[in-house]
Design a protein around this motif. Structure first.
Motif, PDB file in Angstrom:
ATOM      1  N   PRO A   1       1.491   1.201  -9.646  1.00 54.57           N
ATOM      2  CA  PRO A   1       2.705   1.800  -9.101  1.00 54.57           C
ATOM      3  C   PRO A   1       2.467   2.417  -7.723  1.00 54.57           C
ATOM      4  O   PRO A   1       1.450   3.086  -7.505  1.00 54.57           O
ATOM      5  CB  PRO A   1       3.059   2.887 -10.122  1.00 54.57           C
ATOM      6  N   LEU A   2       3.397   2.177  -6.802  1.00 52.24           N
ATOM      7  CA  LEU A   2       3.333   2.782  -5.478  1.00 52.24           C
ATOM      8  C   LEU A   2       4.503   3.760  -5.360  1.00 52.24           C
ATOM      9  O   LEU A   2       5.661   3.337  -5.319  1.00 52.24           O
ATOM     10  CB  LEU A   2       3.409   1.713  -4.382  1.00 52.24           C
TER      11      LEU A   2
ATOM     12  N   VAL B   1      10.307  -2.772  -1.112  1.00 48.81           N
ATOM     13  CA  VAL B   1       9.795  -3.435  -2.301  1.00 48.81           C
ATOM     14  C   VAL B   1       8.274  -3.392  -2.254  1.00 48.81           C
ATOM     15  O   VAL B   1       7.655  -3.912  -1.321  1.00 48.81           O
ATOM     16  CB  VAL B   1      10.274  -4.898  -2.387  1.00 48.81           C
ATOM     17  N   ALA B   2       7.675  -2.746  -3.229  1.00 52.04           N
ATOM     18  CA  ALA B   2       6.222  -2.685  -3.328  1.00 52.04           C
ATOM     19  C   ALA B   2       5.717  -3.913  -4.075  1.00 52.04           C
ATOM     20  O   ALA B   2       6.327  -4.353  -5.046  1.00 52.04           O
ATOM     21  CB  ALA B   2       5.795  -1.420  -4.057  1.00 52.04           C
ATOM     22  N   ILE B   3       4.617  -4.452  -3.606  1.00 52.96           N
ATOM     23  CA  ILE B   3       3.987  -5.592  -4.266  1.00 52.96           C
ATOM     24  C   ILE B   3       2.568  -5.182  -4.619  1.00 52.96           C
ATOM     25  O   ILE B   3       1.660  -5.188  -3.788  1.00 52.96           O
ATOM     26  CB  ILE B   3       3.989  -6.845  -3.369  1.00 52.96           C
ATOM     27  N   ASN B   4       2.400  -4.773  -5.866  1.00 55.49           N
ATOM     28  CA  ASN B   4       1.111  -4.248  -6.293  1.00 55.49           C
ATOM     29  C   ASN B   4       1.125  -4.121  -7.813  1.00 55.49           C
ATOM     30  O   ASN B   4       2.165  -3.840  -8.402  1.00 55.49           O
ATOM     31  CB  ASN B   4       0.852  -2.870  -5.662  1.00 55.49           C
ATOM     32  N   VAL B   5      -0.013  -4.321  -8.428  1.00 57.26           N
ATOM     33  CA  VAL B   5      -0.115  -4.140  -9.879  1.00 57.26           C
ATOM     34  C   VAL B   5       0.046  -2.669 -10.242  1.00 57.26           C
ATOM     35  O   VAL B   5       0.644  -2.328 -11.267  1.00 57.26           O
ATOM     36  CB  VAL B   5      -1.463  -4.682 -10.394  1.00 57.26           C
TER      37      VAL B   5
ATOM     38  N   THR C   1       0.831  -1.200   0.000  1.00 52.66           N
ATOM     39  CA  THR C   1       0.000   0.000   0.000  1.00 52.66           C
ATOM     40  C   THR C   1       0.869   1.254   0.000  1.00 52.66           C
ATOM     41  O   THR C   1       2.041   1.221   0.369  1.00 52.66           O
ATOM     42  CB  THR C   1      -0.925   0.056   1.237  1.00 52.66           C
ATOM     43  N   VAL C   2       0.255   2.359  -0.399  1.00 52.35           N
ATOM     44  CA  VAL C   2       0.964   3.646  -0.413  1.00 52.35           C
ATOM     45  C   VAL C   2       1.401   4.028   0.994  1.00 52.35           C
ATOM     46  O   VAL C   2       2.553   4.438   1.214  1.00 52.35           O
ATOM     47  CB  VAL C   2       0.068   4.754  -1.013  1.00 52.35           C
ATOM     48  N   THR C   3       0.494   3.901   1.960  1.00 53.99           N
ATOM     49  CA  THR C   3       0.844   4.272   3.333  1.00 53.99           C
ATOM     50  C   THR C   3       1.931   3.364   3.891  1.00 53.99           C
ATOM     51  O   THR C   3       2.793   3.820   4.649  1.00 53.99           O
ATOM     52  CB  THR C   3      -0.389   4.213   4.255  1.00 53.99           C
ATOM     53  N   GLY C   4       1.909   2.089   3.507  1.00 57.28           N
ATOM     54  CA  GLY C   4       2.936   1.166   3.965  1.00 57.28           C
ATOM     55  C   GLY C   4       4.303   1.518   3.410  1.00 57.28           C
ATOM     56  O   GLY C   4       5.317   1.475   4.123  1.00 57.28           O
TER      57      GLY C   4
END
Length: 225
Positions: free
Chosen positions: A197-198, A191-195, A176-179
């Motif tokens: 972009p974060l 490392v962001a895990i998301n479809v 998440t963005v806040t994370g």
């Protein structure tokens, strides 16, 4: 022990290890219905990563009902949401682990990397137990000890401290963005895990299915373990 700059891994829980955000959203949707507030796609998109109080405030704001409840009433509502969520937690099993997570955890153990759970959820220990991941996560941040929730850095600072490591030597995995903001403010490689972009992440993978130690190290420009 690994000799590279990376010395430990810090994990968010919801959306990174388990698909349990769906249960929080279901609980909040029920709360919204009780408050006669329309549930929207926008709420479902923005709530993940928020604290329980922040989630309630966001739901109230969506209907221009800020200030309608005093602190005690707000606490009662968030406690009610937690009770609803715990019913879902009680039904969780290892099947709720996200794809690729178990193999990645095994890779980290084999490579000698210590791990900690950086979740601000008071339910985290119970969820880890239901997921049968207690042997992996012997270090879990005590959520009740945190002064501030994400995007404040408190949870990641505490997680790194549990491993006796500097945050700058830790990789944080977030969805998440806040994370991401929390981890980056703490000083972690993130490392962001998301479809989608974060912003601010040092590297990004589209899914937990893409998780592997070589993939993470390459994405961060680090030498192989």
């Amino acid at each position: 022990m690994p000799t590279s700059k990376i010395q430990g891994f810090l994990f968010d829980l919801h959306g990174v290890i388990a698909d349990s955000w769906q249960y929080h959203l279901a609980s909040w949707q029920a709360i919204a219905a009780e408050l006669n507030i329309p549930w929207t796609t926008a709420l479902a998109e923005v709530l993940p990563g928020m604290s329980r109080l922040g989630s309630l405030q966001t739901i109230l704001a969506s209907a221009n009902r800020q200030g309608e409840f005093d602190a005690a009433q707000m606490q009662a509502i968030t406690d009610h949401e937690n009770d609803l969520y715990r019913q879902y937690v009680a039904a969780m099993t290892p099947a709720n682990r996200l794809p690729g997570v178990t193999a990645f955890l095994d890779e980290l153990v084999a490579a000698g990397y210590p791990m900690a759970l950086a979740s601000a959820s008071t339910n985290a220990p119970a969820e880890i137990a239901r997921l049968q991941l207690t042997d992996y996560f012997t270090h879990i941040v005590a959520a009740g000890s945190l002064k501030a929730s994400k995007p404040a850095p408190d949870v990641y600072l505490a997680a790194a401290q549990l491993l006796h490591l500097a945050p700058t030597h830790c990789v944080a995995l977030e969805d998440t963005v806040t994370g991401v903001q929390s981890a980056k403010t703490a000083g972690c490689l993130t490392v962001a895990i998301n479809v989608d972009p974060l912003p601010g992440a040092d590297a990004q993978l589209s899914s937990t299915q893409d998780l592997s130690l070589p993939a993470v190290l390459r994405a961060l420009g680090q030498p192989d373990a």
